[in-house]
Design an enzyme around this catalytic site. Structure first.
Site, PDB file in Angstrom:
ATOM      1  N   GLY A  46      13.478  11.027  43.682  1.00  0.00           N
ATOM      2  CA  GLY A  46      12.959  12.176  44.415  1.00  0.00           C
ATOM      3  C   GLY A  46      14.048  13.221  44.555  1.00  0.00           C
ATOM      4  CD  GLN A  51      18.428  15.948  47.405  1.00  0.00           C
ATOM      5  OE1 GLN A  51      17.246  15.758  47.193  1.00  0.00           O
ATOM      6  NE2 GLN A  51      19.346  15.028  47.204  1.00  0.00           N
ATOM      7  CB  CYS A 102      20.880  10.612  49.207  1.00  0.00           C
ATOM      8  SG  CYS A 102      20.504  12.361  49.252  1.00  0.00           S
ATOM      9  CG  LEU A 103      19.989  12.329  43.154  1.00  0.00           C
ATOM     10  CD1 LEU A 103      18.973  13.271  42.524  1.00  0.00           C
ATOM     11  CD2 LEU A 103      20.798  11.615  42.074  1.00  0.00           C
ATOM     12  CG  HIS A 144      15.448  10.157  51.292  1.00  0.00           C
ATOM     13  ND1 HIS A 144      16.526   9.317  51.471  1.00  0.00           N
ATOM     14  CD2 HIS A 144      15.943  11.217  50.598  1.00  0.00           C
ATOM     15  CE1 HIS A 144      17.600   9.849  50.920  1.00  0.00           C
ATOM     16  NE2 HIS A 144      17.274  11.009  50.380  1.00  0.00           N
ATOM     17  CD  GLU A 145      13.673  13.119  48.078  1.00  0.00           C
ATOM     18  OE1 GLU A 145      14.394  14.118  48.240  1.00  0.00           O
ATOM     19  OE2 GLU A 145      14.105  12.051  47.618  1.00  0.00           O
ATOM     20  CG  HIS A 148      16.966  15.945  51.392  1.00  0.00           C
ATOM     21  ND1 HIS A 148      18.322  15.991  51.591  1.00  0.00           N
ATOM     22  CD2 HIS A 148      16.741  14.840  50.638  1.00  0.00           C
ATOM     23  CE1 HIS A 148      18.895  14.948  50.981  1.00  0.00           C
ATOM     24  NE2 HIS A 148      17.951  14.228  50.400  1.00  0.00           N
TER      25      HIS A 148
HETATM   26 NI    NI Z   1      18.250  12.499  49.242  1.00  0.00          NI
END
Ligand code: NI
Length: 188
Positions: A46, A51, A102-103, A144-145, A148
């Site tokens: 995701g 991000q 997480c990226l 989670h997304e 963000h």
């Molecule tokens: Ni993330």
């Protein structure tokens, strides 16, 4: 399509509350296409717009993608979903614990408990109003997304002590992987 640069914590764009999208335009669709490509290329399931440095309430995910190492990014796509202005309208009392990564917090993982099921209303890629009931990994990833979009990282769900440990490890990780991380943006 373009693979975009991923912003890594601590970066102010990751802490900001993202702006709602008034109307889904071609520019937004281009962003969603690029975000999907970026997500597959970086091995994410995701990705939220902040991000990639865009403070808009947009996220993409594909929790069913093929994730074997020998599968090239362009063949990973199974069920890409795009969400604009997502809103949780119902959540289960049951929780699900998942070891999240997480990226934007590369190399770090921690267990986070979230509602096991959620119902979310959103606009899709074409700007059409939709509702989805998500469970299991889809529910975890979606929440989670969505976090963000409100400037919240998974580490913000941890105790101060655990968060400090993760952030210290991230600092070390970034230092050790500096070259590789810089290179990956050029290579991909
Ligand atoms: Ni993330």
């Amino acid at each position: 399509m373009t693979v975009l640069k991923i912003y890594v914590a601590p970066h102010p764009v990751l802490k900001k509350k993202a702006e709602p999208v008034a109307k889904v335009t071609d520019k937004d669709r281009k962003l969603m296409d690029d975000m999907l490509e970026t997500m597959y290329a970086t091995d994410g399931i995701g990705l939220a717009a902040p991000q990639v440095g865009v403070s808009k309430r947009i996220l993409v995910l594909d929790v069913e993608q093929k994730r074997d190492d020998d599968i090239p990014p362009q063949e990973r796509r199974v069920k890409p979903l795009c969400f604009v202005n997502p809103e949780i309208i119902w959540e289960s009392e049951d929780r699900r614990v998942y070891n999240e990564g997480c990226l934007s917090v590369p190399g770090q993982y921690a267990e986070v408990a979230r509602p096991d099921k959620v119902r979310v209303k959103y606009l899709d890629y074409d700007g059409k109003e939709r509702e989805i009931e998500a469970d299991k990994l889809l529910a975890t990833c979606l929440q989670h997304e969505m976090d963000h979009l409100d400037g919240i990282l998974f580490v913000d769900h941890l105790s101060t002590l655990k968060r400090d440990i993760v952030m210290r490890k991230l600092k070390k990780y970034k230092k050790e992987n500096e070259e590789e991380m810089a290179e990956s943006h050029v290579l991909l």
